[in-house]
Enzyme design. Structure first.
Site, PDB file in Angstrom:
ATOM      1  N   HIS B 148       0.640  -1.354   0.058  1.00 21.93           N
ATOM      2  CA  HIS B 148       0.266  -0.253   0.044  1.00 21.93           C
ATOM      3  C   HIS B 148       1.090   1.148   0.275  1.00 21.93           C
ATOM      4  O   HIS B 148       1.609   1.847   0.505  1.00 21.93           O
ATOM      5  CB  HIS B 148      -1.051   0.225   1.423  1.00 21.93           C
ATOM      6  CG  HIS B 148      -1.875   0.769   1.294  1.00 21.93           C
ATOM      7  ND1 HIS B 148      -1.863   1.992   2.595  1.00 21.93           N
ATOM      8  CD2 HIS B 148      -2.821   1.279   0.336  1.00 21.93           C
ATOM      9  CE1 HIS B 148      -2.485   3.204   2.324  1.00 21.93           C
ATOM     10  NE2 HIS B 148      -3.250   2.640   1.207  1.00 21.93           N
ATOM     11  N   HIS B 172      -7.859   8.192  -4.340  1.00 24.16           N
ATOM     12  CA  HIS B 172      -7.991   6.632  -4.788  1.00 24.16           C
ATOM     13  C   HIS B 172      -8.967   6.465  -5.495  1.00 24.16           C
ATOM     14  O   HIS B 172     -10.044   5.143  -6.275  1.00 24.16           O
ATOM     15  CB  HIS B 172      -8.437   5.507  -2.956  1.00 24.16           C
ATOM     16  CG  HIS B 172      -7.017   5.303  -2.245  1.00 24.16           C
ATOM     17  ND1 HIS B 172      -7.238   6.259  -2.005  1.00 24.16           N
ATOM     18  CD2 HIS B 172      -5.983   4.823  -1.846  1.00 24.16           C
ATOM     19  CE1 HIS B 172      -5.787   6.349  -0.900  1.00 24.16           C
ATOM     20  NE2 HIS B 172      -5.524   5.161  -1.243  1.00 24.16           N
ATOM     21  N   ARG B 248      -5.152  22.381  12.187  1.00 24.44           N
ATOM     22  CA  ARG B 248      -4.657  22.285  11.349  1.00 24.44           C
ATOM     23  C   ARG B 248      -4.806  20.379  11.264  1.00 24.44           C
ATOM     24  O   ARG B 248      -3.621  20.153  11.616  1.00 24.44           O
ATOM     25  CB  ARG B 248      -3.673  23.004  10.718  1.00 24.44           C
ATOM     26  CG  ARG B 248      -2.708  22.946   9.716  1.00 24.44           C
ATOM     27  CD  ARG B 248      -3.684  23.416   9.227  1.00 24.44           C
ATOM     28  NE  ARG B 248      -3.057  22.634   7.279  1.00 24.44           N
ATOM     29  CZ  ARG B 248      -3.605  21.120   6.844  1.00 24.44           C
ATOM     30  NH1 ARG B 248      -4.751  20.379   7.023  1.00 24.44           N
ATOM     31  NH2 ARG B 248      -3.228  21.134   5.816  1.00 24.44           N
ATOM     32  N   CYS B 295       1.064  28.238   9.989  1.00 23.18           N
ATOM     33  CA  CYS B 295       0.798  27.162   9.385  1.00 23.18           C
ATOM     34  C   CYS B 295       1.047  27.582   8.215  1.00 23.18           C
ATOM     35  O   CYS B 295       1.467  28.795   7.660  1.00 23.18           O
ATOM     36  CB  CYS B 295      -1.040  26.950   8.845  1.00 23.18           C
ATOM     37  SG  CYS B 295      -0.771  25.884   7.708  1.00 23.18           S
ATOM     38  N   TYR B 431       4.252  21.101   1.769  1.00 28.54           N
ATOM     39  CA  TYR B 431       4.931  22.439   2.311  1.00 28.54           C
ATOM     40  C   TYR B 431       6.613  22.396   1.535  1.00 28.54           C
ATOM     41  O   TYR B 431       7.773  22.456   2.365  1.00 28.54           O
ATOM     42  CB  TYR B 431       4.888  21.434   3.556  1.00 28.54           C
ATOM     43  CG  TYR B 431       4.022  21.463   4.237  1.00 28.54           C
ATOM     44  CD1 TYR B 431       3.238  22.851   4.733  1.00 28.54           C
ATOM     45  CD2 TYR B 431       3.499  19.934   4.339  1.00 28.54           C
ATOM     46  CE1 TYR B 431       1.830  22.639   5.213  1.00 28.54           C
ATOM     47  CE2 TYR B 431       2.085  20.593   5.101  1.00 28.54           C
ATOM     48  CZ  TYR B 431       1.452  21.156   5.380  1.00 28.54           C
ATOM     49  OH  TYR B 431      -0.048  20.751   5.608  1.00 28.54           O
TER      50      TYR B 431
END
Lengths: 585, 585
Positions: B148, B172, B248, B295, B431
């Site tokens: 996976h 998916h 977050r 963030c 990021y």
């Protein structure tokens, strides 16, 4: 050991070459002294007590540091009129040699003491009673030295003429300073030693006598002190060839002997330890660190051109007040540990490392930078695989990677671990920044510049003779060891950007203390021409401001807006020789 | 111990709530594995060998980390058609309970295996043969789990329906993924357990079942996962009240028991050590550090508005994806030393500290940040003097002061010291930042965001009822512990600036990990109104760009241009409730 803090008045001694404000006002500084050192000038305990004024004492203490309490309203220490000092005593007062030499017959006036130059020379900075001359007058300044706001750099002039030093430290050329000096007058230079009533040039000491020859390719802004930027060809290699490494001297190059040179470290406890160069080399592990050094005024000329109505104070550097070298030495933290500092728990008084150079310059850095095992602060004796050259601090310089070069003090002779920053003007004033609205800064309100912001510059434009693409290259750099991660180039005034190729140079050290070279190809615009803009981004993703609207400051420090160069007819990097492969910056 | 690097294909599993590009393409990552760990799923050694394709092996190794070699051209691991796998074996294949329950009489088709929900539930993530359902189909995915791409988060769904997870990990929902799943189908959910041919909602597990109640004053952007910013009133105090600390979450809040929770540390040598929460609290010195978390998408909405033709991908935060708290815990460096890492000489394979949370999120930081004695990286169990709340990582969160909050992994269960960064999408992709021209980033070409650039924002406008001056306030922050030294405010579009008053808040820690609050008074412009601009400067004298021309990026990360707010008629901070003391952001 008990320590005391005393206030000391000091002046900004350097001319407009080095400072931003000629109409300088005095500021106060505190100096830590140690009671165990009885007197700054051993063997001269019986000098006149310092004068009083306004009920405040000019207190003379010791520790190798001159310390004086002065009222903050005093512009300069003056002398008490109601209690005139006893007349200075001179070994030669009763029998000046000027009167005993009959072979020449100068005009001698009655009632004036005359002194020959060789006698004056014997009263140098190492003598018990230092003298100086100014014009044709002779002064015994023994009693003034402890009160000298500029510290013991004044000893450098003793035994000779003040004039060449006051030409550098032009702040002295003021009526109140002249008046103070006159109080110490003891006579005149013998007419036997004068030509047309003046000292012959050959007899006037040259403070710059130890300054070395420089590579003529350096782009010299001022000769004395020497300030010269690296030409375009020197900015191309990753490691700047040593002869082309930019020169930023605040004063003269001091004459230093490697054999006799030593470094004294003073801890907050008062403990001192002195190391010869050989001690450093033999007793500590040697490290090599690659570090770019950059003047806080690099690219100042850009800022000046951008804000012509206000201008900036300071040397008008183009983009060449920056260079990169490999520095070899020992880690300062290792030496401090050897000197007795507990690195893990240095104590509340251990906050700054103050550095003093042999010529009089001084600065400091936060001790945390030294203690940081990734900080790489070096006591360097090597540069690019050879001993340090005279212009770059021979025989010993502290290298503070990632910080403004002004903290990498040359000709290093003393380190003091203290609870406060260095008290020099270079720490407390000149190397700071303020808002674009600030005309009269409150110097205490801004931190001294240490790490520098991200910047970049175009340093060369190469046009193949056959036409086609034009190769543009330059550097990008950020402080604090923050690696440059991207360089963007625009040929449409910043509307769109593309990424320059970054050179894969790898330096030595715990962080990326070195610059990143980049290159980019642009179409040949032929007759049309245009401006190429560059900006860089560092690993903290900080980037450069577009223009100077937000970062202009009176001192012209940290000039780091997007850099632009005209390409096409009349192209060239400003301040240099222009394009076609020879563009200087 | 020898270590090997293997390539592992992985997908960006998260929906558009969390990622920038839905049409994600697979990238390759390397994972360090240790030969001493025989199998990632103890007790399941006899599963089918991973399939081959294009001559490359899906290699199953261990170390608690799934590792697979895949051809980089593979969009997803597929299965070899020429060598069909043996049929899966199930304990219940020969006697499915669905056929032995006569009390209901659903329609059962011949040739189909039926399974009851309670049996399916017994095949959960902890069982020897994990099953899942999708719609009404049942799959034994035992053999698929090691392959996976998203790692063992898939175990979270086992014993129940995939559907709610695929609603989150919407990547998916593609034909090729459906096809892979169909290869593992073993039957259908018994019609006994269906209502109108579907699973009743009550029987579908809710991944967010452990999510806590939130303060209704939080400004919620998405409910599942919860992403909510701090309202204006929460941005005013130096320490954000815990209930108003911005939330977050990349996924659900995992159900974690403090008593059962443990942290496992794996060193490059392969050595592992596991600590209970009590171990950490009792065996190491406790520290408290004040740190602002922000963030990377904070103020993204600003960037989106500034570049409307391009927009940005990601949550459209205003200026409230930032908060400040006191964090209490133990220093990670102390725990790593206890686990056996030589801090002074950690070795060439010790370059990154990878963190894994209990919900599946993962990220890493350079190990140098951990080793730095002034880095203050904490394993925190306390926040603002109380235990961590569920939304902020209960019972254990790593706090990385000065870095983007995405590295302060919540619900921390595992730390791996490695020679490479975390292989998650959050480290290798999301990021990061690219140039304003980059539409299709080469993710490997930019460093992951760690320290953040200097930024500032206006968070409140207060107008006294009696008229007069208007009070404007906000925050300024920079990464890396770089203190904010100046905040400039302009009311004439940046032509002139004045300095805001900086609040003298003092936090705890080796560097200035906390924001600086500021305030400024402007004249009441009455009916005319205008824009107030703010920009900040940090101690490295980095400052904010004027606008988004140079820093726009597709992901909308690090949106830090000058912040502007309209004051006057219709005034208010965007994204909130407007001015007059109630302006949210």
């Amino acid at each position: 050991m008990a320590t005391r803090k005393l206030f000391r008045q000091f002046w900004r001694p350097v001319s407009k070459l080095c400072t931003g404000e000629l109409a300088a006002t005095p500021i106060r500084r505190t100096i830590q002294t140690s009671a165990k050192h009885a007197h700054p000038f051993p063997g001269k305990e019986h000098i006149r007590p310092p004068p009083k004024r306004n009920g405040q004492i000019l207190a003379l203490t010791g520790g190798g540091v001159l310390t004086i309490i002065l009222g903050s309203q005093l512009a300069y220490p003056s002398h008490e009129k109601s209690a005139p000092a006893p007349p200075p005593s001179h070994e030669t007062t009763t029998n000046p040699r000027t009167l005993s030499e009959p072979e020449t017959q100068p005009v001698l006036k009655e009632g004036i003491q005359y002194y020959r130059l060789d006698e004056i020379r014997s009263h140098d900075g190492a003598s018990a009673r230092p003298w100086v001359t100014r014009g044709t007058s002779v002064y015994d300044i023994t009693d003034w030295i402890p009160a000298h706001p500029g510290g013991d750099v004044i000893l450098r002039a003793c035994g000779g003429s003040l004039d060449p030093y006051w030409d550098i430290f032009s702040i002295h050329k003021r009526k109140d300073v002249y008046e103070i000096l006159e109080e110490y007058k003891i006579g005149e230079i013998s007419p036997h030693d004068l030509v047309d009533g003046k000292l012959p040039a050959a007899t006037v000491p040259d403070p710059f006598i130890a300054d070395p020859e420089r590579d003529p390719r350096l782009l010299t802004l001022t000769a004395r002190p020497r300030n010269a930027e690296t030409p375009s060809e020197g900015l191309s290699p990753f490691l700047t060839p040593t002869p082309l490494f930019y020169v930023r001297n605040h004063m003269w190059v001091p004459p230093v002997s490697a054999d006799e040179h030593s470094l004294t470290i003073t801890l907050p406890s008062g403990d001192e330890k002195t190391y010869t160069l050989e001690d450093l080399k033999s007793r500590f592990r040697t490290h090599t660190v690659t570090a770019t050094l950059q003047c806080s005024g690099n690219r100042r000329a850009d800022m000046t051109r951008a804000v012509p109505d206000k201008g900036t104070n300071g040397l008008q550097w183009e983009a060449g007040a920056i260079s990169c070298a490999e520095w070899t030495g020992v880690k300062l933290r290792d030496v401090l540990a050897d000197a007795g500092l507990d690195l893990a728990s240095p104590g509340p008084d251990a906050k700054h490392a103050q550095f003093e150079g042999a010529e009089a310059y001084g600065a400091s850095i936060p001790l945390s930078k030294v203690l940081d095992s990734q900080g790489d602060v070096l006591l360097a004796f090597g540069m690019n695989g050879a001993p340090l050259p005279a212009d770059h601090g021979f025989p010993l310089r502290v290298i503070v990677p990632g910080n403004v070069a002004a903290r990498s003090v040359k000709w290093l002779k003393k380190i003091t671990v203290s609870d406060e920053e260095s008290t020099t003007q270079w720490q407390r004033r000149d190397y700071k920044c303020f808002g674009p609205n600030v005309a009269k800064p409150d110097w205490s309100q801004a931190p001294s510049i240490q790490e520098m912001p991200v910047t970049s510059a175009i340093t060369r434009i190469q046009r193949p003779s056959s036409g086609g693409k034009v190769n543009v290259e330059g550097y990008a750099y950020s402080g604090g060891g923050r690696e440059i991660v991207r360089v963007d180039v625009s040929i449409d005034a910043g509307k769109t950007w593309a990424q320059a190729e970054l050179m894969g140079d790898e330096g030595k050290g715990s962080k990326s203390w070195w610059w990143k070279r980049w290159r980019f190809e642009i179409p040949d615009e032929g007759d049309r021409g245009g401006e190429v803009l560059v900006k860089a981004t560092d690993e903290s993703y900080n980037t450069q401001p577009e223009d100077y609207r937000g970062i202009w400051n009176q001192r012209g420090n940290l000039s780091c807006a997007w850099h632009g160069v005209h390409v096409g007819p009349g192209e060239g990097v400003k301040g240099g020789k222009g394009g076609d492969g020879g563009g200087g910056v």
